[in-house]
Write a protein that holds these residues in place. Structure first.
Motif, PDB file in Angstrom:
ATOM      1  N   GLY A  66      59.661   8.667 -22.681  1.00  0.00           N
ATOM      2  CA  GLY A  66      60.670   7.629 -22.843  1.00  0.00           C
ATOM      3  C   GLY A  66      61.950   7.946 -22.097  1.00  0.00           C
ATOM      4  O   GLY A  66      62.112   9.018 -21.507  1.00  0.00           O
ATOM      5  N   PHE A  67      62.860   6.976 -22.150  1.00  0.00           N
ATOM      6  CA  PHE A  67      64.138   7.086 -21.458  1.00  0.00           C
ATOM      7  C   PHE A  67      65.278   6.695 -22.394  1.00  0.00           C
ATOM      8  O   PHE A  67      65.128   5.842 -23.266  1.00  0.00           O
ATOM      9  CB  PHE A  67      64.170   6.177 -20.231  1.00  0.00           C
ATOM     10  CG  PHE A  67      63.259   6.623 -19.125  1.00  0.00           C
ATOM     11  CD1 PHE A  67      63.747   7.346 -18.055  1.00  0.00           C
ATOM     12  CD2 PHE A  67      61.902   6.330 -19.162  1.00  0.00           C
ATOM     13  CE1 PHE A  67      62.907   7.768 -17.039  1.00  0.00           C
ATOM     14  CE2 PHE A  67      61.044   6.744 -18.155  1.00  0.00           C
ATOM     15  CZ  PHE A  67      61.559   7.470 -17.089  1.00  0.00           C
ATOM     16  N   CYS A  68      66.411   7.342 -22.177  1.00  0.00           N
ATOM     17  CA  CYS A  68      67.636   7.028 -22.905  1.00  0.00           C
ATOM     18  C   CYS A  68      68.725   6.811 -21.860  1.00  0.00           C
ATOM     19  O   CYS A  68      68.870   7.609 -20.931  1.00  0.00           O
ATOM     20  CB  CYS A  68      67.993   8.176 -23.837  1.00  0.00           C
ATOM     21  SG  CYS A  68      69.526   7.943 -24.762  1.00  0.00           S
ATOM     22  N   THR A  74      68.510   0.509 -15.993  1.00  0.00           N
ATOM     23  CA  THR A  74      67.542   1.565 -16.277  1.00  0.00           C
ATOM     24  C   THR A  74      66.654   1.184 -17.458  1.00  0.00           C
ATOM     25  O   THR A  74      65.441   1.407 -17.434  1.00  0.00           O
ATOM     26  CB  THR A  74      68.264   2.889 -16.569  1.00  0.00           C
ATOM     27  OG1 THR A  74      69.010   3.276 -15.408  1.00  0.00           O
ATOM     28  CG2 THR A  74      67.282   3.994 -16.926  1.00  0.00           C
ATOM     29  N   ILE A  75      67.249   0.594 -18.481  1.00  0.00           N
ATOM     30  CA  ILE A  75      66.488   0.181 -19.656  1.00  0.00           C
ATOM     31  C   ILE A  75      65.442  -0.859 -19.282  1.00  0.00           C
ATOM     32  O   ILE A  75      64.268  -0.769 -19.666  1.00  0.00           O
ATOM     33  CB  ILE A  75      67.429  -0.356 -20.746  1.00  0.00           C
ATOM     34  CG1 ILE A  75      68.327   0.760 -21.284  1.00  0.00           C
ATOM     35  CG2 ILE A  75      66.629  -0.998 -21.878  1.00  0.00           C
ATOM     36  CD1 ILE A  75      67.582   1.878 -21.972  1.00  0.00           C
ATOM     37  N   SER A  78      62.632   0.815 -16.973  1.00  0.00           N
ATOM     38  CA  SER A  78      61.701   1.689 -17.686  1.00  0.00           C
ATOM     39  C   SER A  78      60.822   0.901 -18.647  1.00  0.00           C
ATOM     40  O   SER A  78      59.622   1.164 -18.767  1.00  0.00           O
ATOM     41  CB  SER A  78      62.468   2.792 -18.438  1.00  0.00           C
ATOM     42  OG  SER A  78      63.420   2.238 -19.329  1.00  0.00           O
ATOM     43  N   GLN A  79      61.404  -0.078 -19.323  1.00  0.00           N
ATOM     44  CA  GLN A  79      60.624  -0.887 -20.254  1.00  0.00           C
ATOM     45  C   GLN A  79      59.572  -1.709 -19.522  1.00  0.00           C
ATOM     46  O   GLN A  79      58.447  -1.885 -20.001  1.00  0.00           O
ATOM     47  CB  GLN A  79      61.544  -1.805 -21.060  1.00  0.00           C
ATOM     48  CG  GLN A  79      60.828  -2.698 -22.053  1.00  0.00           C
ATOM     49  CD  GLN A  79      60.207  -1.926 -23.194  1.00  0.00           C
ATOM     50  OE1 GLN A  79      60.533  -0.770 -23.394  1.00  0.00           O
ATOM     51  NE2 GLN A  79      59.331  -2.559 -23.936  1.00  0.00           N
ATOM     52  N   SER A  85      62.241   2.924 -24.453  1.00  0.00           N
ATOM     53  CA  SER A  85      63.609   3.078 -23.955  1.00  0.00           C
ATOM     54  C   SER A  85      64.598   2.755 -25.060  1.00  0.00           C
ATOM     55  O   SER A  85      64.342   1.893 -25.901  1.00  0.00           O
ATOM     56  CB  SER A  85      63.850   2.133 -22.771  1.00  0.00           C
ATOM     57  OG  SER A  85      62.847   2.284 -21.797  1.00  0.00           O
TER      58      SER A  85
END
Length: 214
Positions: A66-68, A74-75, A78-79, A85
């Motif tokens: 996942g990503f933060c 970016t959200i 990545s989603q 995310s």
């Protein structure tokens, strides 16, 4: 590949490094096979950037789960590629203004969490990021860009004050109507490609829809 059960958070926006690629590679050298959550802080990462992060991690026998990030781009990126995310509001508290339980306003971007249902209308003086779907019969408008972390099935108007550089992005972009500045277009009828986010923008005086940063 035997990965450790522990998830390790890796910050790739470390100012000690020239760029995020060098930062990621340097930190992965110190890690053995593990599960990773990538904290990209305020870096604006495209879908191709996300794919490159996954590829780099795999070379070190690591898997990204996942990503933060504090970046809406970016959200969405990545989603759209299927990764979990979450927004990080770290170091942003001074810019937050609580409107109600579902809405947070930042200095530049208005956030709305939840589905925008038929008959509802959202209007933003800056950029607008929606964490949810925009249903048929709903309308969203922004003076800047509109980014929808979900399906756009209603009406969206970006650049409402005349900004022809504004864009409309969504994980699935099949609206009743699109508006950017003074341009108007109907939504496409063909089915969207799975896993590919889309963006509408003005090109050659017309609204065109294309994959978002693929």
């Amino acid at each position: 590949m035997n990965l450790n059960n522990q998830k390790i958070i890796v910050n790739i926006d470390d100012k000690e490094y020239i760029d995020w690629k060098m930062c990621l590679k340097s930190k992965l050298k110190m890690l053995k096979s593990c599960n990773l959550e990538i904290d990209s802080k305020n870096l604006d990462l495209s879908c191709s950037d996300i794919s490159e992060i996954i590829e780099i991690a795999s070379k070190y026998n690591c898997k990204v789960f996942g990503f933060c990030s504090t970046s809406s781009k970016t959200i969405v990126s990545s989603q759209s590629l299927g990764y979990k995310s979450q927004f990080s509001f770290e170091n942003c508290l001074d810019n937050i203004l609580n409107i109600n339980d579902k809405d947070l306003t930042f200095s530049r971007t208005n956030f709305h969490q939840g589905t925008v249902r038929s008959g509802e209308y959202l209007d933003s003086p800056g950029d607008l990021l929606i964490l949810g779907d925009v249903n048929p019969g709903a309308k969203v408008s922004a003076e800047g860009n509109i980014m929808i972390w979900g399906r756009l099935l209603g009406i969206a108007h970006a650049g409402s004050k005349g900004n022809s550089q504004a864009t409309i992005s969504a994980l699935q972009l099949r609206p009743v109507q699109l508006r950017i500045a003074k341009k108007v277009a109907r939504g496409p009828k063909e089915k969207p490609q799975l896993g590919i986010a889309e963006q509408a923008r003005i090109d050659s005086e017309e609204i065109v829809i294309s994959p978002l940063e693929t």
